[in-house]
Design an enzyme around this catalytic site. Structure first.
Site, PDB file in Angstrom:
ATOM      1  CD  GLU A  45    -152.495  16.915 -14.498  1.00 33.54           C
ATOM      2  OE1 GLU A  45    -152.561  18.143 -14.426  1.00 33.54           O
ATOM      3  OE2 GLU A  45    -153.009  16.144 -13.675  1.00 33.54           O
ATOM      4  CB  CYS A 104    -146.587  23.482 -16.726  1.00 30.53           C
ATOM      5  SG  CYS A 104    -148.002  23.681 -15.666  1.00 30.53           S
TER       6      CYS A 104
HETATM    7  P1  NAP Z   1    -139.538  15.750 -14.024  1.00 25.54           P
HETATM    8  O1  NAP Z   1    -138.072  15.883 -14.018  1.00 25.54           O
HETATM    9  O2  NAP Z   1    -140.182  15.052 -15.165  1.00 25.54           O
HETATM   10  O3  NAP Z   1    -139.921  15.014 -12.647  1.00 25.54           O
HETATM   11  C1  NAP Z   1    -141.276  14.825 -12.243  1.00 25.54           C
HETATM   12  C2  NAP Z   1    -141.336  13.669 -11.270  1.00 25.54           C
HETATM   13  O4  NAP Z   1    -141.007  12.446 -11.954  1.00 25.54           O
HETATM   14  C3  NAP Z   1    -140.339  13.790 -10.128  1.00 25.54           C
HETATM   15  O5  NAP Z   1    -140.941  13.287  -8.949  1.00 25.54           O
HETATM   16  C4  NAP Z   1    -139.212  12.873 -10.582  1.00 25.54           C
HETATM   17  O6  NAP Z   1    -138.452  12.377  -9.513  1.00 25.54           O
HETATM   18  C5  NAP Z   1    -140.002  11.772 -11.225  1.00 25.54           C
HETATM   19  N1  NAP Z   1    -139.247  10.901 -12.151  1.00 25.54           N
HETATM   20  C6  NAP Z   1    -138.128  11.189 -12.842  1.00 25.54           C
HETATM   21  N2  NAP Z   1    -137.769  10.123 -13.591  1.00 25.54           N
HETATM   22  C7  NAP Z   1    -138.684   9.135 -13.360  1.00 25.54           C
HETATM   23  C8  NAP Z   1    -138.876   7.795 -13.835  1.00 25.54           C
HETATM   24  N3  NAP Z   1    -138.046   7.246 -14.703  1.00 25.54           N
HETATM   25  N4  NAP Z   1    -139.931   7.099 -13.378  1.00 25.54           N
HETATM   26  C9  NAP Z   1    -140.804   7.650 -12.493  1.00 25.54           C
HETATM   27  N5  NAP Z   1    -140.670   8.904 -12.014  1.00 25.54           N
HETATM   28  C10 NAP Z   1    -139.631   9.644 -12.443  1.00 25.54           C
HETATM   29  O7  NAP Z   1    -140.247  17.161 -13.917  1.00 25.54           O
HETATM   30  P2  NAP Z   1    -139.913  18.317 -12.886  1.00 25.54           P
HETATM   31  O8  NAP Z   1    -138.586  18.890 -13.236  1.00 25.54           O
HETATM   32  O9  NAP Z   1    -140.132  17.849 -11.509  1.00 25.54           O
HETATM   33  O10 NAP Z   1    -141.093  19.345 -13.207  1.00 25.54           O
HETATM   34  C11 NAP Z   1    -141.065  20.250 -14.271  1.00 25.54           C
HETATM   35  C12 NAP Z   1    -141.896  19.753 -15.435  1.00 25.54           C
HETATM   36  O11 NAP Z   1    -143.239  19.532 -15.006  1.00 25.54           O
HETATM   37  C13 NAP Z   1    -142.005  20.755 -16.559  1.00 25.54           C
HETATM   38  O12 NAP Z   1    -141.880  20.078 -17.777  1.00 25.54           O
HETATM   39  C14 NAP Z   1    -143.412  21.315 -16.392  1.00 25.54           C
HETATM   40  O13 NAP Z   1    -143.975  21.845 -17.567  1.00 25.54           O
HETATM   41  C15 NAP Z   1    -144.141  20.118 -15.920  1.00 25.54           C
HETATM   42  N6  NAP Z   1    -145.387  20.470 -15.233  1.00 25.54           N
HETATM   43  C16 NAP Z   1    -146.578  20.253 -15.867  1.00 25.54           C
HETATM   44  C17 NAP Z   1    -147.769  20.605 -15.258  1.00 25.54           C
HETATM   45  C18 NAP Z   1    -149.098  20.378 -15.929  1.00 25.54           C
HETATM   46  O14 NAP Z   1    -150.113  20.567 -15.282  1.00 25.54           O
HETATM   47  N7  NAP Z   1    -149.147  19.996 -17.195  1.00 25.54           N
HETATM   48  C19 NAP Z   1    -147.733  21.174 -13.992  1.00 25.54           C
HETATM   49  C20 NAP Z   1    -146.495  21.376 -13.366  1.00 25.54           C
HETATM   50  C21 NAP Z   1    -145.335  21.013 -13.995  1.00 25.54           C
HETATM   51  P3  NAP Z   1    -136.988  13.001  -9.206  1.00 25.54           P
HETATM   52  O15 NAP Z   1    -137.213  14.365  -8.722  1.00 25.54           O
HETATM   53  O16 NAP Z   1    -136.489  12.105  -8.128  1.00 25.54           O
HETATM   54  O17 NAP Z   1    -136.210  12.936 -10.486  1.00 25.54           O
END
Ligand code: NAP
Ligand code: MG
Length: 522
Positions: A292, A326
């Site tokens: 997501e 999001c």
């Molecule tokens: P993110 O930077 O992509 O991180 C999400 C998760 O992935 C974190 O736990 C992060 O860990 C981990 N991660 C980062 N690099 C990784 C890798 N190479 N392999 C595996 N895991 C990895 O996103 P965010 O800043 O936490 O959240 C914001 C984003 O989420 C926005 O784009 C938002 O639109 C989206 N979102 C979407 C929904 C939906 O339902 N579609 C809902 C909520 C949020 P670290 O923190 O340790 O980097």
């Protein structure tokens, strides 16, 4: 089994607190003090039920005052991440054999515990990610909803499934779990999404490694402790905070991992999808990826709209939790006939938004989540000033926390960067449309397809949007945020993810596979 589901009260959403009741206000103040007294506490890894302190730590700080360390969380090494996958694989052998009602029982128990500690959880989110009181409570209410909803869903999927009878055969189809999953949630719904993704996977009979977001690892540690308290056996949820790129990649690529449940940015989601697609030596399955991802959500305001309602809906959707949803409205697409009036009314409404420490319930907007977010959002504001006309905000507030003014940029072209890229902060672009058809065309012009809303009083426009506005969650004459579990199954199209619907009846299927059995009679 059927009787079990029938004996349980139908699912109902928790009511989100508005904090107008003096008892709620007093309880929240007390909870803020209680949680503040735990600042600096250490949280270990949990692998196979063993709590392990590591030397490397993640310091989870308060974005309103980064000198305050909310908690110090152990960070898993690569070797510990591998041990966590092994522990989950061992636990799977017994967990998968439990009847669904026993697994659901643990999740119902966890929901009850979370309800009891609701104000403490709310307070933790105020400190750990900078949520206002109602935003924090909305997050925790949604977490409880997910637990209650998915536990019922597990019971439903355990019921006899309809199949076509064939004379001379006894046929059945049952849903069985997949295996070991990696659960990788974001920080922005640090309670709800983390708890929902974890609970859905385990209540369906899978075991998991949970790698929380580094920005919200404390609330995840609380939740994992609470699952233990609810009786969830060792090894079912293994807790391995750590860097996404280091241990995230390792876990995603691990041959014993059967599925990855990810919520976060498009970039990381696509990277995980690619990594998971490559079979590793010893791997016996095609990994399932539930991703997501991001959004670039629009609210269309037609010439015939109730403009006051539209202004309110746009502003709430754009600036609630500092635009870090999001589902946040990051573009208002407004009919030229009412455009100037709309922009002026948005400016006047935004001027009333109070920005400041979210422990003070008078502040509608708190800080953005971390220094990196402050920097990247500020860069987008600079881009926006070149791409359009700055109407409100644009500046940092204070020097201690990561506070930004609510920022509105008008006269933005449909293909401008701030009209196309996810900013994930308090920045609203306003785009002028020639007419309603043009507005729908603009609304569909990004690579995303998560949420959208239309303000109109014209039934034909609603009909047109039902057909042509391509988003997973479409709203009419209301804000684009605040999806309720069960009522508004949530998830987007295109680059917003793999088309899953959290909080919907299809969601648990993503963590199950169907086994069909046929026996010859006579
Ligand atoms: P993110 O930077 O992509 O991180 C999400 C998760 O992935 C974190 O736990 C992060 O860990 C981990 N991660 C980062 N690099 C990784 C890798 N190479 N392999 C595996 N895991 C990895 O996103 P965010 O800043 O936490 O959240 C914001 C984003 O989420 C926005 O784009 C938002 O639109 C989206 N979102 C979407 C929904 C939906 O339902 N579609 C809902 C909520 C949020 P670290 O923190 O340790 O980097
Ligand atoms: Mg991040």
């Amino acid at each position: 089994m059927t009787t079990t589901l029938e004996r349980i009260a139908p699912f109902q959403n928790e009511v989100i607190k508005s904090f107008t009741d003096p008892a709620d206000i007093a309880a929240m103040r007390a909870a803020l003090a209680t949680v503040k007294a735990t600042f600096g506490k250490e949280y270990p890894l949990v692998i196979d039920g063993k709590r392990i302190e590591t030397e490397k730590k993640i310091r989870s700080v308060n974005p309103a005052d980064p000198s305050q360390v909310v908690g110090i969380v152990s960070s898993a090494s690569k070797e510990q991440a591998l041990q966590a996958v092994d522990a989950a694989a061992r636990a799977f052998e017994s967990w998968k054999r439990l009847p669904a009602h026993e697994r659901a029982g643990y999740i119902f128990k966890a929901a009850a515990l979370m309800r009891e500690r609701r104000f403490e959880y709310d307070a933790l989110l105020v400190y750990e990610v900078g949520k206002s009181w109602p935003e924090a409570d909305g997050d925790i209410a949604e977490a409880i909803d997910f637990l209650e909803f998915y536990a019922r869903e597990a019971l439903r999927y355990a019921q006899p499934q309809p199949i076509v009878p064939v004379p001379g055969e006894q046929n059945e189809m049952v849903y069985i779990p997949l295996g070991v999953g990696a659960v990788i949630p974001p920080w922005n719904f640090a309670g709800a999404i983390m708890a929902g993704m974890t609970a859905a996977a385990i209540v369906a009979g899978n075991t998991v490694v949970l790698k929380p977001s580094s920005d919200s690892a404390v609330v995840a540690a609380w939740f994992v402790d609470m699952l233990t308290e609810a009786g969830v056996p060792n090894g079912v949820v293994n807790f391995i905070p750590g860097s996404g790129s280091e241990i995230g990649d390792l876990v995603v690529a691990h041959p014993r991992i059967r599925f990855i449940s990810f919520t976060g940015s498009k970039e990381v989601g696509l990277h995980i999808n690619e990594l998971a697609a490559k079979p590793q030596p010893g791997q016996k399955w095609i990994k399932r990826v539930v991703a997501e991802m991001g959004g670039k959500d629009s609210i269309v305001v037609a010439a015939d709209a109730d403009i006051d309602a539209a202004v309110e809906g746009v502003v709430i959707s754009a600036f609630g939790f500092q635009g870090q949803k999001c589902s946040a409205c990051s573009r208002a697409i407004v009919d030229a006939a009412i455009y100037d009036d709309f922009v002026e009314r948005v400016r006047a409404r935004v001027a009333k938004i109070a920005v400041g420490d979210p422990t003070d319930n008078g502040n509608y907007m708190g800080p953005v989540v971390n220094a990196g977010a402050l920097k990247s959002i500020s860069e987008y504001i600079e881009i926006g000033k070149r791409e359009g006309r700055l109407v409100s905000g644009g500046k940092r507030v204070g020097e201690t926390g990561y506070f930004l003014e609510p920022t509105v940029i008008a006269d933005v072209a449909p293909d401008a960067r701030i009209s196309q890229e996810e900013i994930f902060g308090p920045v609203l672009a306003i785009v002028k449309a020639n007419d309603f058809d043009h507005a729908i065309e603009i609304a569909n012009n990004t690579e995303f397809g998560l949420t959208g809303s239309i303000y109109t009083t014209d039934e034909r426009k609603i009909e047109r949007a039902r057909e042509d506005f391509f988003v997973g969650n479409l709203y009419f004459n209301r804000k684009s945020t605040g999806a309720l579990v069960g009522a508004h199954p949530f998830g987007g199209f295109n680059m917003s993810g793999t088309d899953s619907k959290a909080g919907g009846r299809d969601y648990l299927l993503l963590f199950l596979q169907a086994k069909s059995m046929s026996r010859k009679l006579g």
